[in-house]
Design a protein around this motif. Structure first.
Motif, PDB file in Angstrom:
ATOM      1  N   THR A 120      -1.235  -0.774   7.437  1.00 38.08           N
ATOM      2  CA  THR A 120      -1.557  -2.159   7.080  1.00 38.08           C
ATOM      3  C   THR A 120      -1.257  -3.060   8.275  1.00 38.08           C
ATOM      4  OG1 THR A 120       0.669  -2.471   6.183  1.00 38.08           O
ATOM      5  CG2 THR A 120      -1.041  -1.761   4.652  1.00 38.08           C
ATOM      6  N   GLU A 121      -1.589  -4.376   8.159  1.00 32.80           N
ATOM      7  CA  GLU A 121      -1.417  -5.318   9.268  1.00 32.80           C
ATOM      8  C   GLU A 121       0.051  -5.502   9.649  1.00 32.80           C
ATOM      9  OE1 GLU A 121      -3.424  -8.842   8.043  1.00 32.80           O
ATOM     10  OE2 GLU A 121      -5.405  -8.121   8.641  1.00 32.80           O
ATOM     11  N   ASP A 122       1.002  -5.257   8.696  1.00 28.61           N
ATOM     12  CA  ASP A 122       2.416  -5.428   9.026  1.00 28.61           C
ATOM     13  C   ASP A 122       3.030  -4.072   9.477  1.00 28.61           C
ATOM     14  OD1 ASP A 122       2.417  -4.044   6.655  1.00 28.61           O
ATOM     15  OD2 ASP A 122       3.429  -5.590   5.481  1.00 28.61           O
ATOM     16  N   GLY A 123       2.215  -3.111   9.826  1.00 27.80           N
ATOM     17  CA  GLY A 123       2.746  -1.874  10.418  1.00 27.80           C
ATOM     18  C   GLY A 123       3.134  -0.793   9.448  1.00 27.80           C
ATOM     19  N   GLU A 124       2.963  -0.962   8.156  1.00 31.33           N
ATOM     20  CA  GLU A 124       3.342   0.036   7.152  1.00 31.33           C
ATOM     21  C   GLU A 124       2.283   1.142   7.065  1.00 31.33           C
ATOM     22  OE1 GLU A 124       4.146   0.379   2.329  1.00 31.33           O
ATOM     23  OE2 GLU A 124       3.954  -1.575   3.282  1.00 31.33           O
ATOM     24  N   THR A 125       2.711   2.402   7.081  1.00 34.27           N
ATOM     25  CA  THR A 125       1.786   3.537   6.991  1.00 34.27           C
ATOM     26  C   THR A 125       1.340   3.728   5.544  1.00 34.27           C
ATOM     27  OG1 THR A 125       2.822   4.670   8.860  1.00 34.27           O
ATOM     28  CG2 THR A 125       1.501   6.012   7.359  1.00 34.27           C
ATOM     29  N   VAL A 126       0.024   3.737   5.345  1.00 33.71           N
ATOM     30  CA  VAL A 126      -0.557   3.909   4.007  1.00 33.71           C
ATOM     31  C   VAL A 126      -0.759   5.392   3.705  1.00 33.71           C
ATOM     32  CG1 VAL A 126      -2.550   3.423   2.551  1.00 33.71           C
ATOM     33  CG2 VAL A 126      -1.697   1.685   4.129  1.00 33.71           C
ATOM     34  N   ILE A 127      -1.525   6.055   4.538  1.00 28.64           N
ATOM     35  CA  ILE A 127      -1.753   7.495   4.442  1.00 28.64           C
ATOM     36  C   ILE A 127      -1.784   8.067   5.857  1.00 28.64           C
ATOM     37  CG2 ILE A 127      -3.034   7.474   2.246  1.00 28.64           C
ATOM     38  CD1 ILE A 127      -5.625   7.668   3.876  1.00 28.64           C
ATOM     39  N   THR A 128      -1.681   9.383   5.958  1.00 32.40           N
ATOM     40  CA  THR A 128      -1.803  10.065   7.250  1.00 32.40           C
ATOM     41  C   THR A 128      -3.045  10.944   7.239  1.00 32.40           C
ATOM     42  OG1 THR A 128      -0.541  12.018   6.568  1.00 32.40           O
ATOM     43  CG2 THR A 128       0.714  10.129   7.420  1.00 32.40           C
ATOM     44  N   GLY A 129      -3.319  11.565   8.375  1.00 34.97           N
ATOM     45  CA  GLY A 129      -4.479  12.435   8.468  1.00 34.97           C
ATOM     46  C   GLY A 129      -4.425  13.600   7.502  1.00 34.97           C
TER      47      GLY A 129
END
Length: 716
Positions: A120-129
């Motif tokens: 997201t725009e604040d640097g939080e990882t949503v999902i990975t490859g």
């Protein structure tokens, strides 16, 4: 058909056959440009690119390596279904892609496998490859009707849930796609995405969309990889191996055409022309659809020629039956083609269903085999039902109408009591299966292993030797391989040249330290190589556990689909059950033969077993079709055993002729082929004989026993 139309049809057929033959054969040679030259060849025939990646992560687990290898395997199949991925040493992964010669281009297109995150725009990882199942470039139209390109993402179960939550919370905001620390795309979330499928849109060209999709695909790995080395490797087999296989095919084709003419006279000649057209069409389609062809693939095509005879034999056997009843030549031809239609369609559609399932569910060589199988089935149906028909009726139209050109009266064979001997047949089959299982058990208890697994299934040792001169492939086979075989005791040595160098990669069974040292010494003594330049690493199997599971699942699903189709077409589940049991019988007997004869179990094993499945079910359908037809004339006084015996006897000639022609094709391959072809041909000969035996002696009798035991109606 009138005489003028008959002449025109024959002229067009011969011209078309000649043109296709020229189109195919003009490419035969180093400078040719025709279809035969342009067919994509596998690593064994043409060579390709070998890329080695090193895992960045320290001490990767076996599960992580296996998962990464499997995902890479599915991704490199975009280049070729015959591409292979396997582990080298403890932390390296090797990729071999046939039919290409530019390693840098492949590296650019494949990308450098690294970390992939959706943030997201604040640097939080949503999902990975690891949460991405697939990423594919798609073409479509925008609201104005203009062409646009997008990337379709399909997420796994875990990714679906996490992405749904993130997109609900970030509608109207960007979600960045970050690869190896760099943002490669930053699409805006237009709405919550809850179905596990998302589209990335933008002002993409197709190349841009395709490259982004490839980067996302390659980033969805559990491990980060870096390129260690890349080489262009030469063909594993020399020109002699290819030429002998092609000669075997030509000899077999000529023998079958002569046989068909000798047995069926003028219609046999028509079938011969149709077989030539069949061969030409298959080669043109392989070129047109960019199918990768390996040496076992050539064997499969040659085998297909033998199997393509089957439809013609079914037709001509029907024509003879009609002429025996006193019908005219013209009416007999019409009725013969009509009555043969159901058996041909049912047999081929059943096998085509299997091919379709193998294509969608299989991977690697299984998927490649399914392509070749499907092409062969469709083309053989077309040539038998259309081309042969046109030629035969054209011959009749131009004045070739004498009965002696089509048929010579023969005494009708008395029904053979197959049902009465069913117990003997069942006992023989059980003994064969039990004997095979017993041998597997004995081999395992002695530490030899149930089967003689090849490199593809068990892995081995890869030795890189730098010679003092540039040996040709044929010279490697003649001079180097015998020395390696003597030292290692391995009769299935694989070799590859590294383009632009004097290096040769030698793959053998797993070698212990003392064996490696002995091999190094032999190379130094025999060829004066510098031992310090010899390197060796253990390599994993190219057929991973996941690929084996894919193959098993594909075969099970294909079997269920075939059972359902036969049940639907014959309106009796006992037909379907009998066919599947007979198919299982053939597979088990051939597996037992692999164990007894210690034939190497590798990629050709998969192709062999799948070929037997298709061949066996096709032969069974022909007999069941005749039983179904005879049941229409059944009365209460009719003896069911007599119906079965009569049906099997009436189709006995077809069973013998088809098995004989197929056996001849495979036998010639065995006699003339190289070792890898012989490993494919020998068990296949056993499979052909076993398939004929089970179709004639087992399936009909098995259906009869089920029918008598479980009632007269399928619904009961």
């Amino acid at each position: 058909m009138k005489k003028n139309r008959g002449i025109l049809s024959l002229a067009l057929t011969f011209v078309l056959a000649a043109l296709m033959g020229f189109t195919v054969l003009v490419g035969f040679g180093k400078t040719g440009t025709g279809a035969m030259r342009n067919i994509k060849l596998g690593l064994d025939l043409e060579g390709g690119v070998s890329i080695t990646y090193k895992v960045k992560d320290k001490n990767p687990s076996e599960e992580e390596m296996s998962d990464t290898i499997y995902k890479l395997q599915r991704r490199v199949e975009q280049y070729s279904t015959e591409a292979s991925v396997y582990q080298e040493g403890s932390d390296r992964i090797n990729i071999e892609i046939p039919g290409v010669s530019d390693a840098n281009k492949i590296l650019d297109e494949l990308g450098k496998p690294g970390s992939l995150e959706f943030t997201t725009e604040d640097g939080e990882t949503v999902i990975t490859g690891a949460d991405v199942e697939t990423a594919t470039a798609k073409a479509g139209e925008d609201q104005m009707g203009n062409r646009e390109y997008s990337i379709e993402l399909n997420l796994n179960k875990s990714g679906k849930e996490k992405f749904a939550k993130a997109t609900e919370e970030n509608v109207g905001k960007k979600i960045n796609i970050v690869y190896d620390g760099a943002t490669i795309s930053d699409p805006i979330v237009n709405q919550a995405i809850t179905g596990g499928q998302a589209y990335i849109t933008g002002n993409f060209t197709f190349e841009e969309a395709d490259n982004l999709a490839a980067t996302i695909r390659i980033g969805g790995l559990k491990l980060e990889l870096e390129e260690l080395r890349s080489n262009v490797v030469g063909a594993q087999l020399g020109e002699q191996a290819i030429s002998t296989s092609l000669k075997a095919g030509a000899i077999g084709l000529v023998l079958i055409i002569i046989f068909m003419i000798f047995v069926y006279y003028l219609p046999g000649f028509a079938a011969g022309i149709a077989l030539l057209i069949y061969t030409e069409l298959v080669l043109l389609i392989l070129n047109g659809f960019n199918v990768t062809l390996t040496l076992p693939g050539i064997a499969g095509i040659i085998l297909g020629i033998g199997m393509a005879v089957d439809a013609n034999v079914i037709i001509f056997a029907r024509v003879r039956e009609e002429m025996t009843k006193g019908k005219s030549v013209k009416n007999s031809l019409k009725t013969g083609f009509q009555k043969a239609l159901s058996a041909i369609v049912d047999g081929n559609v059943t096998t085509l269903i299997a091919a379709a399932v193998l294509w969608f569910r299989g991977s690697g060589t299984v998927k490649g085999f399914a392509q070749t199988l499907a092409i062969g089935i469709i083309v053989s149906m077309f040539t038998a039902l259309v081309v042969t028909r046109v030629i035969v009726f054209s011959f009749y139209a131009v004045g070739l109408r004498k009965e002696s050109l089509y048929y010579r009266p023969r005494k009708e064979r008395e029904p053979i009591n197959f049902v009465g001997r069913c117990r003997t047949f069942f006992v023989i089959s059980i003994l064969l299966i039990v004997a095979g299982a017993a041998v597997m058990g004995v081999n395992s208890s002695r530490g030899k292993g149930a089967f003689a697994y090849s490199l593809e299934f068990e892995g081995g040792t890869s030795t890189n030797v730098t010679f003092n001169e540039d040996y040709s492939i044929d010279e490697i086979d003649e001079k180097i391989v015998p020395v390696v075989e003597k030292v290692t005791g391995d009769r299935n040595v694989q070799t590859q040249k590294v383009a632009g160098t004097n290096q040769v990669i030698i793959k053998t069974v797993t070698l212990e330290l003392d064996q490696r040292e002995e091999l190094n010494k032999a190379m130094a003594d025999e060829f004066k190589v510098d031992e310090s330049l010899i390197t060796a690493e253990n390599i994993s199997s190219t057929v991973s556990n996941e690929m084996r599971q894919d193959a098993v699942v594909a075969v099970i699903v294909a079997t269920i689909c075939m059972l359902l189709y036969i049940w639907f077409r014959f309106k009796d589940i006992r037909f379907a059950a009998s066919a599947i049991l007979a198919l299982l019988h053939d597979v088990l007997v051939v597996i037992g033969f692999y164990a007894v004869a210690r034939v190497s179990v590798g990629n050709t094993f998969i192709a062999c077993m799948l070929t037997i499945v298709g061949y066996s079910i096709n032969a069974t359908i022909v007999i069941f079709d005749r039983i179904r037809e005879e049941l229409h004339y059944q009365t209460r006084k009719t003896d069911l055993a007599e119906v079965v015996n009569k049906s099997i006897t009436q189709t006995l000639t077809r069973s013998i002729y088809t098995s004989l022609t197929t056996f001849v094709m495979v036998a010639i391959l065995f006699i003339m082929g190289v070792s890898s072809i012989r490993e494919f041909a020998l068990p296949l000969m056993v499979g052909v004989v076993c398939g004929a035996y089970s179709s004639v002696c087992i399936t009909g009798a098995l259906w009869y026993v089920m029918r008598m035991k479980f009632g007269k109606k399928a619904s009961e």
